[in-house]
Design a protein around this motif. Structure first.
Motif, mmCIF file in Angstrom:
data_model
loop_
_atom_site.group_PDB
_atom_site.id
_atom_site.type_symbol
_atom_site.label_atom_id
_atom_site.label_comp_id
_atom_site.label_asym_id
_atom_site.label_seq_id
_atom_site.Cartn_x
_atom_site.Cartn_y
_atom_site.Cartn_z
ATOM 1 N N MET A 2 -5.175 -8.929 -15.757
ATOM 2 C CA MET A 2 -4.163 -9.235 -15.076
ATOM 3 C C MET A 2 -3.167 -8.744 -15.443
ATOM 4 O O MET A 2 -2.086 -8.220 -14.457
ATOM 5 N N ASN A 3 -2.940 -8.387 -16.699
ATOM 6 C CA ASN A 3 -1.907 -7.396 -17.027
ATOM 7 C C ASN A 3 -1.750 -6.203 -16.292
ATOM 8 O O ASN A 3 -0.528 -5.603 -16.033
ATOM 9 N N MET A 4 -3.086 -5.579 -16.237
ATOM 10 C CA MET A 4 -3.030 -4.311 -15.774
ATOM 11 C C MET A 4 -2.652 -4.226 -14.058
ATOM 12 O O MET A 4 -2.038 -3.379 -13.651
ATOM 13 N N LEU A 5 -3.160 -5.376 -13.373
ATOM 14 C CA LEU A 5 -3.015 -5.494 -12.143
ATOM 15 C C LEU A 5 -1.453 -5.654 -11.741
ATOM 16 O O LEU A 5 -0.709 -5.238 -11.020
ATOM 17 N N LYS A 6 -0.631 -6.307 -12.821
ATOM 18 C CA LYS A 6 0.827 -6.773 -12.935
ATOM 19 C C LYS A 6 1.714 -5.349 -13.040
ATOM 20 O O LYS A 6 2.430 -5.097 -12.168
ATOM 21 N N GLU A 7 0.890 -4.576 -13.852
ATOM 22 C CA GLU A 7 1.779 -2.997 -14.191
ATOM 23 C C GLU A 7 1.516 -2.195 -12.954
ATOM 24 O O GLU A 7 2.412 -1.585 -12.764
ATOM 25 N N LYS A 8 0.637 -2.306 -12.416
ATOM 26 C CA LYS A 8 0.100 -1.330 -11.405
ATOM 27 C C LYS A 8 1.266 -2.025 -9.924
ATOM 28 O O LYS A 8 1.541 -1.240 -9.394
ATOM 29 N N LEU A 9 1.274 -3.284 -9.871
ATOM 30 C CA LEU A 9 2.000 -3.824 -9.044
ATOM 31 C C LEU A 9 3.451 -3.561 -9.368
ATOM 32 O O LEU A 9 4.247 -3.098 -8.260
ATOM 33 N N ASP A 10 3.899 -3.468 -10.587
ATOM 34 C CA ASP A 10 5.300 -3.009 -10.735
ATOM 35 C C ASP A 10 5.611 -1.666 -10.570
ATOM 36 O O ASP A 10 6.709 -1.539 -9.651
ATOM 37 N N ARG A 11 4.815 -0.819 -10.743
ATOM 38 C CA ARG A 11 4.837 0.450 -10.432
ATOM 39 C C ARG A 11 5.034 1.084 -8.934
ATOM 40 O O ARG A 11 6.027 1.481 -8.370
ATOM 41 N N ALA A 12 4.222 0.050 -8.140
ATOM 42 C CA ALA A 12 4.063 0.257 -6.714
ATOM 43 C C ALA A 12 5.370 -0.386 -5.997
ATOM 44 O O ALA A 12 5.933 0.335 -5.132
ATOM 45 N N LEU A 13 5.626 -1.446 -6.705
ATOM 46 C CA LEU A 13 6.825 -1.996 -6.095
ATOM 47 C C LEU A 13 8.270 -1.324 -6.323
ATOM 48 O O LEU A 13 9.193 -1.359 -5.636
ATOM 49 N N GLU A 14 8.309 -0.826 -7.637
ATOM 50 C CA GLU A 14 9.217 0.320 -7.953
ATOM 51 C C GLU A 14 9.436 1.404 -6.868
ATOM 52 O O GLU A 14 10.457 1.765 -6.535
ATOM 53 N N TRP A 15 8.206 2.059 -6.594
ATOM 54 C CA TRP A 15 8.164 3.214 -5.839
ATOM 55 C C TRP A 15 8.690 2.798 -4.422
ATOM 56 O O TRP A 15 9.348 3.337 -3.468
ATOM 57 N N VAL A 16 8.192 1.579 -3.795
ATOM 58 C CA VAL A 16 8.369 0.939 -2.374
ATOM 59 C C VAL A 16 10.044 0.788 -2.555
ATOM 60 O O VAL A 16 10.617 1.092 -1.497
ATOM 61 N N CYS A 17 10.483 0.352 -3.660
ATOM 62 C CA CYS A 17 12.184 0.065 -3.545
ATOM 63 C C CYS A 17 12.853 1.178 -3.719
ATOM 64 O O CYS A 17 13.959 1.440 -2.825
ATOM 65 N N PHE A 18 12.253 2.080 -4.320
ATOM 66 C CA PHE A 18 13.153 3.529 -4.306
ATOM 67 C C PHE A 18 13.195 4.363 -2.934
ATOM 68 O O PHE A 18 13.767 4.675 -2.587
ATOM 69 N N GLY A 19 11.816 4.181 -2.419
ATOM 70 C CA GLY A 19 11.741 4.517 -0.977
ATOM 71 C C GLY A 19 12.666 3.972 0.019
ATOM 72 O O GLY A 19 13.186 4.684 0.715
ATOM 73 N N LEU A 20 12.612 2.384 0.075
ATOM 74 C CA LEU A 20 13.704 1.949 0.787
ATOM 75 C C LEU A 20 15.124 2.413 0.548
ATOM 76 O O LEU A 20 15.885 2.416 1.446
ATOM 77 N N PHE A 21 15.480 2.594 -0.664
ATOM 78 C CA PHE A 21 16.774 2.810 -1.070
ATOM 79 C C PHE A 21 17.067 4.227 -0.309
ATOM 80 O O PHE A 21 18.102 4.564 0.121
ATOM 81 N N VAL A 22 16.066 5.235 -0.616
ATOM 82 C CA VAL A 22 16.133 6.426 -0.241
ATOM 83 C C VAL A 22 16.534 6.473 1.656
ATOM 84 O O VAL A 22 17.534 7.049 1.988
ATOM 85 N N VAL A 23 15.535 5.712 2.062
ATOM 86 C CA VAL A 23 15.808 5.439 3.750
ATOM 87 C C VAL A 23 17.129 4.950 3.851
ATOM 88 O O VAL A 23 17.827 5.277 5.022
ATOM 89 N N LEU A 24 17.564 3.641 3.197
ATOM 90 C CA LEU A 24 18.745 3.023 3.469
ATOM 91 C C LEU A 24 19.934 4.382 3.281
ATOM 92 O O LEU A 24 20.798 4.095 4.166
ATOM 93 N N VAL A 25 20.037 4.742 2.221
ATOM 94 C CA VAL A 25 21.165 5.798 2.209
ATOM 95 C C VAL A 25 21.155 7.013 3.176
ATOM 96 O O VAL A 25 22.109 7.325 3.687
ATOM 97 N N ALA A 26 20.006 7.485 3.447
ATOM 98 C CA ALA A 26 19.907 8.550 4.664
ATOM 99 C C ALA A 26 20.267 8.154 5.913
ATOM 100 O O ALA A 26 20.851 8.587 6.869
ATOM 101 N N THR A 27 19.772 6.680 6.376
ATOM 102 C CA THR A 27 20.275 6.080 7.544
ATOM 103 C C THR A 27 21.745 5.782 7.610
ATOM 104 O O THR A 27 22.384 6.115 8.599
#
Length: 167
Positions: free
Chosen positions: A1-26
């Protein structure tokens, strides 16, 4: 479960980063078209609002997963270990119930009700944009269940680690 959480953490960090980039560009595009071209973009304001909401919801789920949310626990910290664990577990059960009821169930309901409602400036429906609510709820449920298991097994402190105050 910890490995799944770590992978989800990384994926969610990238999603938030991508959303922030889209927000700034928009928003930058919106300012450019309004101030420089004197012809405001018809879609940028709507997109910025929805991206901001998605970023806030997914960011909140990520912060909950990292146990970085606000906690007023100065009284609980004065209790012995067993009551601290009980309070920590109870608070997570309450968050789990609230998240399941409000974010997942309520968010799914509002998304399905608005599924056919169009957003004139964007090529998606309001229901599709509202999907951020139940999706962030499911993410928060996962993190909450993970914390409950870890606290119950004694592998995680029932209270968040105290942060040193910066001056």
């Amino acid at each position: 479960m910890n490995m799944l959480k770590e992978k989800l953490d990384r994926a969610l960090e990238w999603v938030c980063f991508g959303l922030f980039v889209v927000l700034v560009a928009t928003v930058a595009w919106q300012v450019f078209t309004r101030q420089i071209l004197n012809s405001p973009s018809s879609w940028s304001e709507e997109l910025a609002k929805y991206v901001f909401v998605w970023l806030g919801l997914f960011g909140a789920a990520l912060v909950f997963g990292e146990r970085g949310h606000i906690a007023v626990d100065f009284l609980v910290r004065r209790l012995p270990a067993a009551p601290q664990k009980a309070v920590g577990m109870l608070s997570h059960v309450l968050v789990l119930a609230f998240t399941a009821l409000v974010l997942v169930y309520g968010g799914s309901s509002i998304a399905s009700l608005a599924w056919e409602q169009t957003i004139p400036a964007l090529p998606v429906s309001a229901g599709q944009m509202y999907l951020a609510i139940p999706v962030s709820g499911v993410l928060t449920l996962f993190y909450c269940a993970h914390h409950l298991v870890e606290i119950g097994a004694g592998r995680m402190d029932p209270l968040e680690a105290e942060q040193a105050e910066a001056l």
